[in-house]
Design an enzyme around this catalytic site. Structure first.
Site, PDB file in Angstrom:
ATOM      1  N   ASP A 157       5.581   0.736   2.163  1.00 30.34           N
ATOM      2  CA  ASP A 157       4.339  -0.245   1.164  1.00 30.34           C
ATOM      3  C   ASP A 157       4.223  -0.638  -0.413  1.00 30.34           C
ATOM      4  OD1 ASP A 157       1.851  -1.829   1.311  1.00 30.34           O
ATOM      5  OD2 ASP A 157       0.895  -0.291   1.388  1.00 30.34           O
TER       6      ASP A 157
ATOM      7  N   ALA B 137      -8.160   7.437  -3.658  1.00 37.67           N
ATOM      8  CA  ALA B 137      -8.868   7.027  -5.156  1.00 37.67           C
ATOM      9  C   ALA B 137      -8.526   7.509  -6.509  1.00 37.67           C
ATOM     10  CB  ALA B 137     -10.309   8.258  -4.945  1.00 37.67           C
TER      11      ALA B 137
ATOM     12  N   GLY C 242     -10.530   2.758  -8.919  1.00 40.40           N
ATOM     13  CA  GLY C 242     -10.202   1.900  -7.376  1.00 40.40           C
ATOM     14  C   GLY C 242      -9.522   2.814  -6.479  1.00 40.40           C
TER      15      GLY C 242
END
EC number: 2.7.10.2
Length: 504
Positions: free
Chosen positions: A278, A151, A145
């Site tokens: 995040d 990536a 993913g």
């Protein structure tokens, strides 16, 4: 030992060849394997592009200096002067890290630092061990993913070990938006790759059982961009919350305990208090049931400066918190409290209380409530989680929990229960009722609480709470059944795993 992994890998690409994957990893002129797509030419920089090349160079230098700070030491006294050398040279004598030619730094126009960058010494331990040589004969490559910048691929090394490879995603939003704005593919790659480099440095500096292991990295030239970076890390399974809600409380508690230990480490790291800007389940993976953080490119060490408490507002979608401003001009504990509240809203509130042993629920509720109100810091939160573990491992949670008026059970050596198992939830096996208990007395209590249970079998399998972490000694030995002597109806069987308790 670990009886069941709580999550499975998902999101793999349907089909592609190993050669095309390696070409993606080491050739930024290509995109990740998505059939029917081909990279177009980089747009020429237009005169109206905001900021121009000078702005791009400024952003590259800012990220470069951030990597330098993290690689040479913490923010306090004693931070060393950075040494101008390649990161891969930090690993002493690593046979897989040699390049076929001497390293060189290529300057960019308008004052941007050269690439590859030169973070300073200070990496703890022996450093990464794998390099480009380890990737020459990989097999079983799979696209896992991608996110905003990177990536991820799964490959198997020649020795059989499966690892994860991370590289800049050339069809991702980060690189694509930069190219559209500045029209400089090489410079935009440098900008994106510094986030991958930052993550690599932090994985090395923040080594911990709940931080994904960095195994190595490789710089390799591509068709149009020299020295593209690929990192080699431990492979984990994505965190799927829906699946976790269907697992046993014991496994869900393990994830919360892992997270508590991680947040304690981040609050007291060698670099200072580290916050994850995040913070979402997708930034973590599961490795043999342990939760590990994998995405650190958006981590931050610096605390928020302030002149008063009005500058120290911690904002979340559901509510806000106002923290004190210290005499030194920093918001007190903002990094730590941000991590802790995110742990509450993404993990603790869903995984801790549900289907927990009844006697532990008041303590678990207090953990959830205190983290939801930020009345505790990470130190107290971890202390309470460790207390829950002690009560559970030692069997003290069973005190005064035995119900009276139970039916009698008789052990039947050499016999079997012919009837099929019934299902219960949560269970370690979806086709039967396979639970974990501390001893036979608890097994009797559980069987009494299930209307269908007329007998049970205690095996000598063990869960993670009964075996040293990292030692896998799974044994599929089934003991003699225990049959209820009173009651009516056809006998159904419930199996329980009796955990082997070890002193801590």
């Amino acid at each position: 030992m670990r009886r069941r992994r709580a999550a499975v890998a998902a999101g793999f690409c349907a089909s592609f060849l190993l050669g095309s994957v390696l070409n993606v990893l080491f050739a930024p002129g290509s995109e990740p394997p998505r059939p029917g797509q081909s990279p177009g030419p980089s747009p020429a920089p237009g005169p109206g592009r905001r900021g121009g090349r000078g702005e791009l160079a400024r952003q590259i230098r800012a990220r470069y200096e951030e990597v330098q700070r993290y690689s040479r030491g913490g923010p306090g006294p004693g931070a060393g002067r950075p040494e101008r050398r390649r990161l891969m040279d930090l690993a002493p004598g690593g046979p897989g890290l040699q390049r076929p030619r001497p390293p060189r730094a290529r300057p960019l126009p308008d004052g941007a630092p050269g690439w590859p960058p030169a973070p300073g010494p200070g990496s703890s331990g022996s450093g990464p061990r794998l390099g480009c040589a380890a990737l020459r004969n990989v097999s079983g490559a799979q696209y896992v993913g991608s996110g905003y910048t990177k990536a991820v691929y799964r490959v198997r090394l020649p020795g059989g070990a499966a690892v994860a490879l991370k590289a800049v995603d050339f069809s991702g939003h980060d690189l694509g938006s930069c190219v559209r704005e500045f029209g400089a593919r090489r410079g935009c790659y440098r900008l994106a790759a510094h986030k991958l480099l930052k993550e690599m440095v932090l994985l090395e500096r923040l080594r911990h059982p709940n931080v994904l292991q960095l195994y190595g990295y490789c710089y390799q030239d591509s068709e149009d961009i020299p020295d593209t970076l690929t990192t080699i890390t431990e492979l984990g399974a994505p965190v799927e919350m829906i699946q976790l809600l269907q697992t046993s409380w014991e496994d869900r508690f393990r994830i919360c305990l892992s997270l508590g230990r991680l947040l304690h480490h981040l609050a007291h790291s060698p670099l200072g208090s580290v916050t994850l800007l995040d913070f979402r389940p997708r930034q973590f993976v599961l490795v043999d049931g342990e939760l590990k953080v994998t995405d650190l490119d958006d981590a931050r060490v610096e605390e928020t400066p302030c002149t008063s408490s009005t500058d120290c507002i911690l904002e979340f979608p559901a509510r806000n918190f106002t923290l004190p401003c210290s005499a030194q001009g920093w918001c007190e504990g903002m990094n730590e409290k941000r991590n802790l509240y995110n742990a509450y809203r993404f993990f603790f509130t869903y995984l801790l209380p549900h289907s927990a042993p009844h006697s532990l629920r008041p303590l678990l509720d207090s953990i959830v409530n205190a983290t939801g109100e930020l009345t505790w810091g990470v130190d107290e939160t971890l202390a309470q989680l460790e207390k829950v573990l002690h009560l559970y491992q030692s069997g003290q949670y069973l005190q005064n929990a035995t119900a009276g008026g139970r039916a009698e059970y008789q052990r039947l050596p050499g016999s079997t229960i012919p009837q099929e198992d019934y299902r219960c939830w949560p269970s370690y096996h979806h086709g039967s009722c396979l639970l974990s208990v501390f001893n036979v007395a608890e097994a009797v209590d559980v069987c009494e609480s299930h209307a269908q249970c007329q007998a049970f079998v205690v095996t000598n399998q063990t869960t993670w709470t009964g075996e040293p972490v990292g030692k896998d000694t799974r044994r599929e030995v089934t003991g003699a059944p225990w049959k209820k002597l009173t009651g009516s109806g056809p006998p159904s069987e419930a199996r329980f795993d009796e955990k082997t308790r070890r002193p801590r």
